[in-house]
Design an enzyme around this catalytic site. Structure first.
Site, short mmCIF file in Angstrom:
data_model
loop_
_atom_site.label_atom_id
_atom_site.label_comp_id
_atom_site.label_asym_id
_atom_site.label_seq_id
_atom_site.Cartn_x
_atom_site.Cartn_y
_atom_site.Cartn_z
N GLY A 218 -24.22 15.09 -29.44
CA GLY A 218 -25.54 14.60 -29.04
C GLY A 218 -26.07 15.19 -27.75
N TYR A 353 -28.17 -3.46 -23.25
CA TYR A 353 -28.48 -2.03 -23.01
C TYR A 353 -29.57 -1.90 -21.93
CZ TYR A 353 -29.45 2.86 -24.38
OH TYR A 353 -29.63 4.22 -24.41
P1 NAD Z 1 -24.14 9.52 -28.78
O1 NAD Z 1 -23.65 8.19 -29.23
O2 NAD Z 1 -24.53 10.52 -29.81
O3 NAD Z 1 -23.06 10.19 -27.79
C1 NAD Z 1 -22.49 9.45 -26.73
C2 NAD Z 1 -21.15 10.08 -26.36
O4 NAD Z 1 -20.56 9.27 -25.32
C3 NAD Z 1 -20.17 10.07 -27.54
O5 NAD Z 1 -19.58 11.35 -27.70
C4 NAD Z 1 -19.15 9.03 -27.15
O6 NAD Z 1 -17.84 9.27 -27.66
C5 NAD Z 1 -19.18 9.12 -25.62
N1 NAD Z 1 -18.63 7.92 -25.00
C6 NAD Z 1 -18.88 6.64 -25.34
N2 NAD Z 1 -18.13 5.82 -24.60
C7 NAD Z 1 -17.40 6.59 -23.76
C8 NAD Z 1 -16.41 6.31 -22.78
N3 NAD Z 1 -16.04 5.06 -22.49
N4 NAD Z 1 -15.86 7.35 -22.09
C9 NAD Z 1 -16.21 8.64 -22.38
N5 NAD Z 1 -17.11 8.95 -23.33
C10 NAD Z 1 -17.70 7.93 -24.02
O7 NAD Z 1 -25.35 9.21 -27.79
P2 NAD Z 1 -26.60 10.11 -27.38
O8 NAD Z 1 -27.75 9.73 -28.22
O9 NAD Z 1 -26.23 11.54 -27.26
O10 NAD Z 1 -26.89 9.50 -25.92
C11 NAD Z 1 -26.38 10.06 -24.73
C12 NAD Z 1 -26.90 9.24 -23.54
O11 NAD Z 1 -28.33 9.19 -23.57
C13 NAD Z 1 -26.43 7.78 -23.54
O12 NAD Z 1 -26.19 7.36 -22.22
C14 NAD Z 1 -27.61 7.05 -24.13
O13 NAD Z 1 -27.64 5.70 -23.77
C15 NAD Z 1 -28.77 7.84 -23.53
N6 NAD Z 1 -30.02 7.69 -24.30
C16 NAD Z 1 -30.12 8.16 -25.58
C17 NAD Z 1 -31.32 7.99 -26.25
C18 NAD Z 1 -31.54 8.50 -27.66
O14 NAD Z 1 -32.64 8.32 -28.19
N7 NAD Z 1 -30.56 9.12 -28.31
C19 NAD Z 1 -32.40 7.36 -25.63
C20 NAD Z 1 -32.24 6.90 -24.34
C21 NAD Z 1 -31.05 7.08 -23.67
#
Ligand code: NAD
Length: 447
Positions: A218, A353
């Site tokens: 991601g 969240y």
């Molecule tokens: P995702 O779920 O695709 O990836 C998140 C990654 O974090 C995963 O690889 C997971 O294994 C890792 N992770 C989770 N817990 C962990 C831990 N305790 N230690 C180490 N690694 C850990 O999420 P994404 O969509 O790529 O989001 C990335 C960031 O962006 C997050 O902080 C999310 O909250 C933020 N975000 C995403 C969106 C969206 O629309 N996708 C919107 C706003 C914010």
């Protein structure tokens, strides 16, 4: 994740049909690609009557970048319009430059940019503050009127920060470029003359070492690739369960992988040991790891509440504190947290969240002074709807609404968040501290 609707309305027969039916037609956004022009056409520089000197200085900067710069509107198809309003003294003075801008907007190229450059209202006389704050409302409204993937953003300078300050110049280049494709309706605040213009704009992170948490997939994987593209050596971190995917990303960016749960008691120590043993320095930390455990508050249980707070905000707080205390950070450290528009506007089912992501914003604001004392900065990026595994799990109808509810009528890509983080990590962003930059296509919710 692909946006099938966006692909359909931009190709062949279905494009024509969507037009005839009056359906929303999200544009294919202009993103950065190496070797492509910075801006898709001439740049027009406008100014209010008092800001001519600053407009001249900015025009000189644009000329240095080999752009085709114009000072008066004509029949051109502009790649961008920069409106300099730094010396505006009263609301009535906004009219002339803005109406001149209105006169050329029909000639803005697809994927074009409008960038305002103004000053922060704080401490100014009431009429000056009214004019400066007026820029904010004007810019946000204008961004909602632009079409064909064009965006409108602003740079807000503190008093005492010149238009030639490294971060004023750096922010201008970022906002003009394809790197800011999904940043819309935002005002980037430059609070100091800190930072430096890089020797090579394409590799501003040369020689630096960066850590990205949650980098197995991601947005995190995109951040690792982008920081590496910009010259950094990258350590990618993720939970042991994501080890295979993490190793692939590490190989791709020619960095190293560290399997680590960021909530572990010894997370900061293990991270420091890894970085010290291999590289002997650490310059950039991106707290990207994040999780969702959505439930209405009436149904919320500790097993859904606690991990979200632990991963999303408590871990970044503890790791940042430990890194600062360790004295091992480089001379101009950059810390970047992942917030979310859910932490700004709120989202049903996301009290946990929302608390964690608003918490990240609180963290960066309160840590700015400490980072400045260490020669660095700490900022947050707040993504809106981004096409990743996380959002792919949202039920179809909710997802379709969520991805269209912004000025660009589409979800962003992980690269869009990564580009903004790479900018904040760069030397040219050294004057931007304690800020939140949204990468949300001007999300209509809480925009
Ligand atoms: P995702 O779920 O695709 O990836 C998140 C990654 O974090 C995963 O690889 C997971 O294994 C890792 N992770 C989770 N817990 C962990 C831990 N305790 N230690 C180490 N690694 C850990 O999420 P994404 O969509 O790529 O989001 C990335 C960031 O962006 C997050 O902080 C999310 O909250 C933020 N975000 C995403 C969106 C969206 O629309 N996708 C919107 C706003 C914010």
């Amino acid at each position: 994740m692909t946006d099938t609707y966006l692909n359909l309305v931009n190709s062949g027969f279905t494009k024509k049909l969507a037009k005839q039916l009056g359906l929303p037609r999200p544009a294919v956004l202009r993103r950065h690609s190496p070797g492509a022009p910075l801006v898709p056409g001439p740049v027009l520089v406008l100014a209010d009557a008092a800001s001519g000197k600053d407009a001249d200085a900015l025009a000189a900067t644009l000329l240095d970048w080999d752009l085709d710069v114009r000072r008066h509107g004509g029949d051109d198809r502009y790649g961008a319009v920069v409106v300099v309003l730094t010396e505006v003294g009263a609301p009535a003075e906004l009219g002339a430059p803005m109406l001149e801008l209105g006169g050329v907007l029909r000639s803005l190229a697809p994927g074009g940019r409008v960038v305002t450059v103004s000053r922060a209202p704080s401490d100014a006389a009431p009429a000056v503050a009214a004019a400066r704050q007026g820029v904010d409302g004007m810019l946000r409204s204008l961004a909602k009127e632009l079409r064909a993937g064009a965006t409108g953003n602003g740079i807000v300078l503190d008093d005492g920060v010149g238009v030639d300050a490294p971060s004023a110049v750096g922010a201008l280049r970022f906002l003009l470029s394809g790197r800011s494709a999904f940043v819309d309706g935002q005002l980037v605040h430059v609070g100091s003359t800190g930072g430096a213009v890089p020797a090579d704009w394409d590799r501003p992170l040369d020689g630096t070492v960066a850590v990205v948490t949650g980098a197995a997939r991601g947005i995190g994987a995109a951040i690792a690739r982008t920081l590496s593209r910009d010259g950094a050596t990258v350590v990618v971190v993720d939970v042991p369960g994501a080890g295979d995917a993490l190793a692939k990303v590490a190989n791709e960016v020619r960095g190293t992988a560290l399997q680590l749960d960021v909530t572990a008691d010894d997370a900061a120590q293990r991270l420091l040991e890894h970085v010290s043993a291999r590289y002997g320095r650490l310059d950039v930390v991106v707290h990207n790891a994040g999780i969702l455990r959505d439930k209405l508050l009436v149904n919320m249980r500790p097993e859904r509440w606690d991990p979200v707070l632990a991963v999303n905000v408590t871990a970044p707080l503890r790791i940042t504190e430990a890194l600062l205390a360790s004295g091992t950070l480089g001379p101009a450290p950059r810390v970047i947290g992942l917030a979310s528009t859910s932490g700004i506007a709120g989202n049903r089912g996301q009290t946990n969240y929302g608390a964690s992501k608003a918490g990240v914003i609180g963290m960066v604001r309160a840590s700015a002074t400490a980072l400045a004392s260490a020669g660095g900065t700490i900022n947050a990026v707040a993504p809106g709807f981004i096409e990743t595994d996380m959002t792919a799990r949202i039920p179809f109808a909710t997802r379709e609404v969520a991805r269209r509810l912004n000025s660009l009528q589409q979800g962003g890509q992980p690269i869009d968040v990564a580009e903004t983080i790479a900018f904040l990590a760069s030397p040219q962003a050294g004057g931007i501290n304690g800020q939140v930059v949204r990468v949300c296509g001007q999300n209509m919710v809480g925009a």
